[in-house]
Design a protein around this motif. Structure first.
Motif, PDB file in Angstrom:
ATOM      1  N   SER A   1      -3.984  -3.022   4.524  1.00  0.00           N
ATOM      2  CA  SER A   1      -5.011  -1.500   5.036  1.00  0.00           C
ATOM      3  C   SER A   1      -5.189  -1.622   6.586  1.00  0.00           C
ATOM      4  O   SER A   1      -6.264  -0.621   6.660  1.00  0.00           O
ATOM      5  CB  SER A   1      -6.259  -1.637   3.627  1.00  0.00           C
ATOM      6  N   GLN A   2      -4.804  -2.380   7.168  1.00  0.00           N
ATOM      7  CA  GLN A   2      -5.192  -2.745   8.290  1.00  0.00           C
ATOM      8  C   GLN A   2      -4.770  -1.896   9.568  1.00  0.00           C
ATOM      9  O   GLN A   2      -3.523  -1.522   9.132  1.00  0.00           O
ATOM     10  CB  GLN A   2      -5.879  -4.642   8.796  1.00  0.00           C
ATOM     11  N   GLY A   3      -5.164  -2.019  11.036  1.00  0.00           N
ATOM     12  CA  GLY A   3      -4.494  -1.664  12.263  1.00  0.00           C
ATOM     13  C   GLY A   3      -3.462  -1.590  12.388  1.00  0.00           C
ATOM     14  O   GLY A   3      -2.524  -1.055  13.309  1.00  0.00           O
ATOM     15  N   ALA A   4      -3.590  -3.455  12.685  1.00  0.00           N
ATOM     16  CA  ALA A   4      -2.161  -4.121  12.752  1.00  0.00           C
ATOM     17  C   ALA A   4      -0.924  -3.205  12.049  1.00  0.00           C
ATOM     18  O   ALA A   4       0.291  -3.403  12.354  1.00  0.00           O
ATOM     19  CB  ALA A   4      -2.400  -5.078  12.885  1.00  0.00           C
TER      20      ALA A   4
ATOM     21  N   LEU B   1      -5.799  12.275   3.337  1.00  0.00           N
ATOM     22  CA  LEU B   1      -5.756  11.510   2.000  1.00  0.00           C
ATOM     23  C   LEU B   1      -6.160  12.060   0.789  1.00  0.00           C
ATOM     24  O   LEU B   1      -7.052  12.537   0.257  1.00  0.00           O
ATOM     25  CB  LEU B   1      -6.642  10.354   2.158  1.00  0.00           C
TER      26      LEU B   1
ATOM     27  N   PHE C   1       5.639   7.086   7.022  1.00  0.00           N
ATOM     28  CA  PHE C   1       5.346   8.696   6.246  1.00  0.00           C
ATOM     29  C   PHE C   1       6.936   8.789   5.384  1.00  0.00           C
ATOM     30  O   PHE C   1       8.457   8.133   6.734  1.00  0.00           O
ATOM     31  CB  PHE C   1       5.007   9.399   7.465  1.00  0.00           C
ATOM     32  N   GLY C   2       6.808   9.430   4.482  1.00  0.00           N
ATOM     33  CA  GLY C   2       8.205  10.287   3.972  1.00  0.00           C
ATOM     34  C   GLY C   2       8.862  11.196   4.594  1.00  0.00           C
ATOM     35  O   GLY C   2       7.575  12.199   5.357  1.00  0.00           O
TER      36      GLY C   2
ATOM     37  N   TYR D   1      -3.294   0.155  -3.770  1.00  0.00           N
ATOM     38  CA  TYR D   1      -3.503  -0.906  -3.106  1.00  0.00           C
ATOM     39  C   TYR D   1      -2.267  -2.092  -3.967  1.00  0.00           C
ATOM     40  O   TYR D   1      -2.651  -3.518  -3.889  1.00  0.00           O
ATOM     41  CB  TYR D   1      -4.956  -1.790  -2.596  1.00  0.00           C
TER      42      TYR D   1
ATOM     43  N   PHE E   1       2.390  14.374   1.585  1.00  0.00           N
ATOM     44  CA  PHE E   1       3.449  12.870   2.484  1.00  0.00           C
ATOM     45  C   PHE E   1       3.093  11.791   2.001  1.00  0.00           C
ATOM     46  O   PHE E   1       2.081  11.910   1.846  1.00  0.00           O
ATOM     47  CB  PHE E   1       2.638  13.066   3.861  1.00  0.00           C
TER      48      PHE E   1
ATOM     49  N   TYR F   1       0.694  -1.331   0.094  1.00  0.00           N
ATOM     50  CA  TYR F   1      -0.316  -0.048   0.460  1.00  0.00           C
ATOM     51  C   TYR F   1       0.981   1.257  -0.064  1.00  0.00           C
ATOM     52  O   TYR F   1       1.995   1.720   0.711  1.00  0.00           O
ATOM     53  CB  TYR F   1      -0.717  -0.269   1.256  1.00  0.00           C
TER      54      TYR F   1
ATOM     55  N   THR G   1       1.291  -0.580  10.225  1.00  0.00           N
ATOM     56  CA  THR G   1       1.618   1.120  10.608  1.00  0.00           C
ATOM     57  C   THR G   1       1.655   2.015   9.138  1.00  0.00           C
ATOM     58  O   THR G   1       2.290   0.829   8.192  1.00  0.00           O
ATOM     59  CB  THR G   1       2.992   1.225  11.349  1.00  0.00           C
ATOM     60  N   GLN G   2       1.415   3.192   8.747  1.00  0.00           N
ATOM     61  CA  GLN G   2       1.537   3.295   8.055  1.00  0.00           C
ATOM     62  C   GLN G   2       2.751   4.876   8.156  1.00  0.00           C
ATOM     63  O   GLN G   2       3.336   5.320   9.356  1.00  0.00           O
ATOM     64  CB  GLN G   2       0.328   4.638   8.095  1.00  0.00           C
TER      65      GLN G   2
ATOM     66  N   TYR H   1      -4.903   6.441  -3.033  1.00  0.00           N
ATOM     67  CA  TYR H   1      -3.471   5.758  -2.569  1.00  0.00           C
ATOM     68  C   TYR H   1      -4.008   4.576  -3.646  1.00  0.00           C
ATOM     69  O   TYR H   1      -4.895   4.623  -4.649  1.00  0.00           O
ATOM     70  CB  TYR H   1      -4.838   4.949  -1.517  1.00  0.00           C
TER      71      TYR H   1
ATOM     72  N   TYR I   1      -0.814  11.819   1.055  1.00  0.00           N
ATOM     73  CA  TYR I   1      -1.533  13.317   1.850  1.00  0.00           C
ATOM     74  C   TYR I   1      -1.378  14.584   1.409  1.00  0.00           C
ATOM     75  O   TYR I   1       0.438  14.536   1.626  1.00  0.00           O
ATOM     76  CB  TYR I   1      -1.722  12.612   3.410  1.00  0.00           C
TER      77      TYR I   1
END
Lengths: 114, 112
Positions: free
Chosen positions: A97-100, A45, A105-106, A50, A90, A31, A102-103, A48, A35
């Motif tokens: 895409s799930q919470g577990a 956002l 960031f650059g 996938y 960013f 993913y 982490t996203q 995105y 932003y």
């Protein structure tokens, strides 16, 4: 910044010109996200992806397009830049895409449209 | 349409004090609530996160309190330090929609 680079880091352009921002990752994450960050609005956002050639719109997609031809690269294009698109952009990546997951960031690209 | 409301916008705390930042949401589809920390010139970085089946999560000096019935969650920073001075964002994830929604941010200043 978790193997994420953004280019350019700073850009000044004029209204009406096309602009392309690049996000490159070395993590092989599925993913990728774009932003924009503006005072008082947090991060919003834009688009995105996938997967390769699989993209979808976010909250503020009008005036922006994206492309992803390779896993590692996600491009954001402003076809005809306007002053309202002056912002800090960013890129983020995540394994799912799930919470577990982490996203990450650059470092961001500061874009000024005169 | 701001789906995650964050307050206060700015916060000044003395060294050693407790910093508290609050967030509220409306969308019951949110199922994951992270907090991000951002230093000037840098991208946001995950600080701590919680799922709605837990009322509190603590990691070192950072604690998230979660109230599912009130649809509110908050970040508490104990023994605040000048190095904690940064902008903090709460966020909420709708996993089915694949989108993370951010609050508007809180600029924290910890005075030495």
């Amino acid at each position: 910044d978790a193997g994420i680079t953004q280019s350019p880091r700073h850009k000044v352009t004029e209204t009406g010109t096309p602009v392309t921002l690049r996000c490159h990752q070395t993590e092989n994450h599925r993913y990728m996200y774009w932003y924009r960050q503006d005072p008082g609005h947090g991060l919003r956002l834009i688009h995105y992806s996938y997967g390769v050639k699989d993209t979808d719109k976010g909250e503020v997609s009008d005036g922006y397009s994206v492309s992803r031809s390779k896993t590692e690269d996600f491009l954001l294009t402003l076809e005809s830049a306007t002053s309202s698109q002056t912002s800090v952009y960013f890129c983020a990546i995540s394994e799912s895409s799930q919470g577990a997951d982490t996203q990450y960031f650059g470092p961001g690209t500061r874009l000024t449209v005169l | 349409q701001q789906q995650v409301k964050q307050s206060p916008q700015s916060l000044i705390v003395q060294k050693g004090g407790i910093s508290i930042i609050n967030c509220a949401y409306e969308n019951t589809a949110f199922d994951y609530f992270p907090w991000y920390q951002q230093f000037p010139g840098k991208g946001p970085a995950l600080l701590i996160a919680i799922r709605p089946d837990v009322s509190e999560k603590k990691e070192g000096r950072f604690t998230i309190s979660f109230n599912k019935s009130a649809k509110q969650f908050s970040l508490h920073i104990m023994d605040s330090q000048p190095g904690d001075s940064a902008t903090y964002f709460c966020a909420a994830l709708d996993g089915s929609a694949r989108q993370l929604t951010f609050g508007s941010g809180t600029q924290l200043t910890v005075l030495p």
